[in-house]
Design a protein around this motif. Structure first.
Motif, PDB file in Angstrom:
ATOM      1  N   UNK A  31       0.873  -1.165   0.000  1.00 28.20           N
ATOM      2  CA  UNK A  31       0.000   0.000   0.000  1.00 28.20           C
ATOM      3  C   UNK A  31       0.916   1.222   0.000  1.00 28.20           C
ATOM      4  N   UNK A  32       0.720   2.177  -0.920  1.00 25.06           N
ATOM      5  CA  UNK A  32       1.646   3.325  -1.030  1.00 25.06           C
ATOM      6  C   UNK A  32       1.890   4.062   0.283  1.00 25.06           C
ATOM      7  N   UNK A  33       0.869   4.351   1.057  1.00 24.90           N
ATOM      8  CA  UNK A  33       1.052   5.066   2.322  1.00 24.90           C
ATOM      9  C   UNK A  33       1.827   4.267   3.348  1.00 24.90           C
ATOM     10  N   UNK A  34       1.684   2.950   3.314  1.00 23.39           N
ATOM     11  CA  UNK A  34       2.425   2.066   4.212  1.00 23.39           C
ATOM     12  C   UNK A  34       3.911   2.124   3.871  1.00 23.39           C
ATOM     13  N   UNK A  35       4.235   2.053   2.584  1.00 26.91           N
ATOM     14  CA  UNK A  35       5.630   2.106   2.156  1.00 26.91           C
ATOM     15  C   UNK A  35       6.264   3.451   2.502  1.00 26.91           C
ATOM     16  N   UNK A  36       5.536   4.534   2.298  1.00 23.67           N
ATOM     17  CA  UNK A  36       6.066   5.860   2.657  1.00 23.67           C
ATOM     18  C   UNK A  36       6.414   5.932   4.136  1.00 23.67           C
ATOM     19  N   UNK A  37       5.577   5.344   4.971  1.00 27.32           N
ATOM     20  CA  UNK A  37       5.814   5.360   6.413  1.00 27.32           C
ATOM     21  C   UNK A  37       6.980   4.499   6.852  1.00 27.32           C
ATOM     22  N   UNK A  38       7.294   3.464   6.082  1.00 25.77           N
ATOM     23  CA  UNK A  38       8.405   2.565   6.422  1.00 25.77           C
ATOM     24  C   UNK A  38       9.773   3.109   6.036  1.00 25.77           C
ATOM     25  N   UNK A  39       9.822   3.922   4.995  1.00 24.22           N
ATOM     26  CA  UNK A  39      11.092   4.294   4.354  1.00 24.22           C
ATOM     27  C   UNK A  39      12.175   4.800   5.297  1.00 24.22           C
ATOM     28  N   UNK A  40      11.839   5.610   6.266  1.00 18.62           N
ATOM     29  CA  UNK A  40      12.889   6.180   7.121  1.00 18.62           C
ATOM     30  C   UNK A  40      12.931   5.557   8.515  1.00 18.62           C
ATOM     31  N   UNK A  41      12.277   4.413   8.690  1.00 16.67           N
ATOM     32  CA  UNK A  41      12.315   3.741   9.989  1.00 16.67           C
ATOM     33  C   UNK A  41      13.657   3.041  10.190  1.00 16.67           C
ATOM     34  N   UNK A  42      14.030   2.881  11.436  1.00 14.34           N
ATOM     35  CA  UNK A  42      15.244   2.177  11.825  1.00 14.34           C
ATOM     36  C   UNK A  42      14.861   0.878  12.530  1.00 14.34           C
ATOM     37  N   UNK A  43      15.677  -0.169  12.453  1.00 13.73           N
ATOM     38  CA  UNK A  43      15.382  -1.410  13.168  1.00 13.73           C
ATOM     39  C   UNK A  43      15.127  -1.150  14.654  1.00 13.73           C
ATOM     40  N   UNK A  44      14.089  -1.792  15.175  1.00 12.08           N
ATOM     41  CA  UNK A  44      13.687  -1.594  16.565  1.00 12.08           C
ATOM     42  C   UNK A  44      12.682  -0.477  16.738  1.00 12.08           C
ATOM     43  N   UNK A  45      12.458   0.303  15.678  1.00  7.88           N
ATOM     44  CA  UNK A  45      11.522   1.420  15.756  1.00  7.88           C
ATOM     45  C   UNK A  45      10.073   0.973  15.718  1.00  7.88           C
TER      46      UNK A  45
END
Length: 98
Positions: A32-46
């Motif tokens: 889902x486009x909005x899901x991918x946008x939200x994941x892009x700058x996450x760090x492991x453990x976030x």
């Protein structure tokens, strides 16, 4: 891991219920486009709550799981990030992640 909710607060999906985390690849239009946008700058453990408006949600229609455009909410925990590369030999290609 994630839990997905519809705009009425009902649970749509959960990796916790399935007992296994999800895995996906960014940049291949597989989410889902909005899901991918939200994941892009996450760090492991976030951990993050992503609220996806209808215009960034999944496609709708008889050939999809979704019947109407609606807001969706995802509570996400990013467990790990792997680096992947594609290798090709003739007509055969494969993706290897480390």
């Amino acid at each position: 891991n994630y839990v997905a909710y519809n705009e009425n607060g009902g649970t749509i999906d959960s990796t916790y219920r399935r007992g296994a985390p999800a895995s996906t690849r960014l940049g291949i239009n597989g989410m889902i486009p909005g899901f991918e946008l939200g994941l892009k700058d996450m760090q492991p453990g976030g951990r993050r709550r992503i609220i996806v408006p209808p215009e960034l949600g999944p496609p709708t229609g008889p050939a999809t799981f979704f019947s109407a455009k609606q807001w969706e909410v995802f509570d996400i925990e990013l467990l790990e990030v792997k680096s992947c590369s594609r290798s090709s030999f003739g007509m055969v290609s494969s993706v290897t992640c480390e």
